[in-house]
Design a protein around this motif. Structure first.
Motif, PDB file in Angstrom:
ATOM      1  N   UNK A  61      21.799  96.746  48.608  1.00 37.12           N
ATOM      2  CA  UNK A  61      21.430  96.604  47.203  1.00 37.12           C
ATOM      3  C   UNK A  61      20.830  95.229  46.914  1.00 37.12           C
ATOM      4  N   UNK A  62      20.120  95.139  45.808  1.00 37.62           N
ATOM      5  CA  UNK A  62      19.534  93.863  45.419  1.00 37.62           C
ATOM      6  C   UNK A  62      18.523  94.032  44.312  1.00 37.62           C
ATOM      7  N   UNK A 118      29.575  95.928  43.429  1.00 35.66           N
ATOM      8  CA  UNK A 118      30.029  94.539  43.456  1.00 35.66           C
ATOM      9  C   UNK A 118      28.991  93.560  42.910  1.00 35.66           C
ATOM     10  N   UNK A 119      27.769  94.062  42.620  1.00 40.38           N
ATOM     11  CA  UNK A 119      26.672  93.173  42.242  1.00 40.38           C
ATOM     12  C   UNK A 119      26.337  93.260  40.760  1.00 40.38           C
ATOM     13  N   UNK A 120      25.967  92.108  40.198  1.00 41.53           N
ATOM     14  CA  UNK A 120      25.392  92.043  38.864  1.00 41.53           C
ATOM     15  C   UNK A 120      23.985  91.496  39.050  1.00 41.53           C
ATOM     16  N   UNK A 121      22.976  92.243  38.614  1.00 35.41           N
ATOM     17  CA  UNK A 121      21.581  91.868  38.823  1.00 35.41           C
ATOM     18  C   UNK A 121      20.963  91.301  37.562  1.00 35.41           C
ATOM     19  N   UNK A 122      20.058  90.341  37.742  1.00 36.24           N
ATOM     20  CA  UNK A 122      19.305  89.806  36.606  1.00 36.24           C
ATOM     21  C   UNK A 122      18.489  90.936  35.985  1.00 36.24           C
ATOM     22  N   UNK A 123      18.296  90.862  34.703  1.00 37.47           N
ATOM     23  CA  UNK A 123      17.496  91.878  34.028  1.00 37.47           C
ATOM     24  C   UNK A 123      16.026  91.709  34.384  1.00 37.47           C
ATOM     25  N   UNK A 124      15.289  92.817  34.305  1.00 34.63           N
ATOM     26  CA  UNK A 124      13.848  92.767  34.560  1.00 34.63           C
ATOM     27  C   UNK A 124      13.197  91.782  33.602  1.00 34.63           C
ATOM     28  N   UNK A 125      12.263  90.996  34.120  1.00 38.74           N
ATOM     29  CA  UNK A 125      11.579  90.015  33.296  1.00 38.74           C
ATOM     30  C   UNK A 125      11.353  88.729  34.063  1.00 38.74           C
ATOM     31  N   UNK A 165      24.607  88.279  41.208  1.00 40.41           N
ATOM     32  CA  UNK A 165      25.962  87.735  41.309  1.00 40.41           C
ATOM     33  C   UNK A 165      26.792  88.749  42.100  1.00 40.41           C
ATOM     34  N   UNK A 166      27.546  88.245  43.058  1.00 45.41           N
ATOM     35  CA  UNK A 166      28.421  89.089  43.864  1.00 45.41           C
ATOM     36  C   UNK A 166      29.851  88.799  43.417  1.00 45.41           C
ATOM     37  N   UNK A 167      30.593  89.871  43.086  1.00 48.24           N
ATOM     38  CA  UNK A 167      31.985  89.711  42.691  1.00 48.24           C
ATOM     39  C   UNK A 167      32.178  89.474  41.220  1.00 48.24           C
TER      40      UNK A 167
END
Length: 150
Positions: A31-32, A131-138, A148-150
């Motif tokens: 993921x990423x 487990x990941x939080x991804x930055x929003x598109x933009x 962010x992991x965790x």
């Protein structure tokens, strides 16, 4: 312990599903997120996380920030076929790097002339998407939090 993966380049965040390669789009590698550098002519690609540079090719590198987890930065799609054209390595495989340290300088002209996508996937290897939080598109700047992991 939470880990922040920084954007290795400046550009526009796009979902991995929009990467024009099924291996990345289907998260088969992991993921990423991905970054589109837009019209940039040259990019200084920096380490998204501190750790050991376990793999370094002109078009891609992996930094292991934990014994069981690494971060893959892939410069463009099918850019392996450029045989290093347009890429200048600023680091060596096996070395310890700090987040923000210069790894590769990329002149995108060779990739564009060869009609290769210049989108940059950033993938967390050996991770679960939950487990990941991804930055929003933009828009995003190099060094800003991408994952962010965790």
């Amino acid at each position: 312990m939470a880990v922040t993966i920084a954007a290795p380049i400046t550009g526009t965040v796009i979902p991995l599903t929009e990467v024009p390669d099924p291996v990345f789009a289907k998260a088969l590698v992991g993921p990423g997120a991905a970054i589109d550098p837009g019209e940039a002519a040259n990019l200084t690609v920096t380490a998204p996380v501190s750790g050991k540079l376990t793999s370094l090719k002109p078009h891609a590198f992996v930094i292991s920030h934990r014994p069981d987890q690494g971060v893959l930065v892939h410069l463009g799609i099918d850019t392996v076929h450029l045989k290093g054209a347009g890429f200048t390595l600023r680091a060596e495989a096996g070395q310890q790097v700090e987040a923000g340290e210069e790894i590769v300088v990329w002149d995108l002209e060779a990739a564009r002339e060869a009609e290769k996508s210049v989108i940059v996937p950033v993938v967390v290897l050996e991770a679960d998407v939950e487990d990941l939080t991804l930055a929003e598109a933009g828009p995003i700047s190099a060094g800003d939090a991408l994952i962010r992991i965790g």
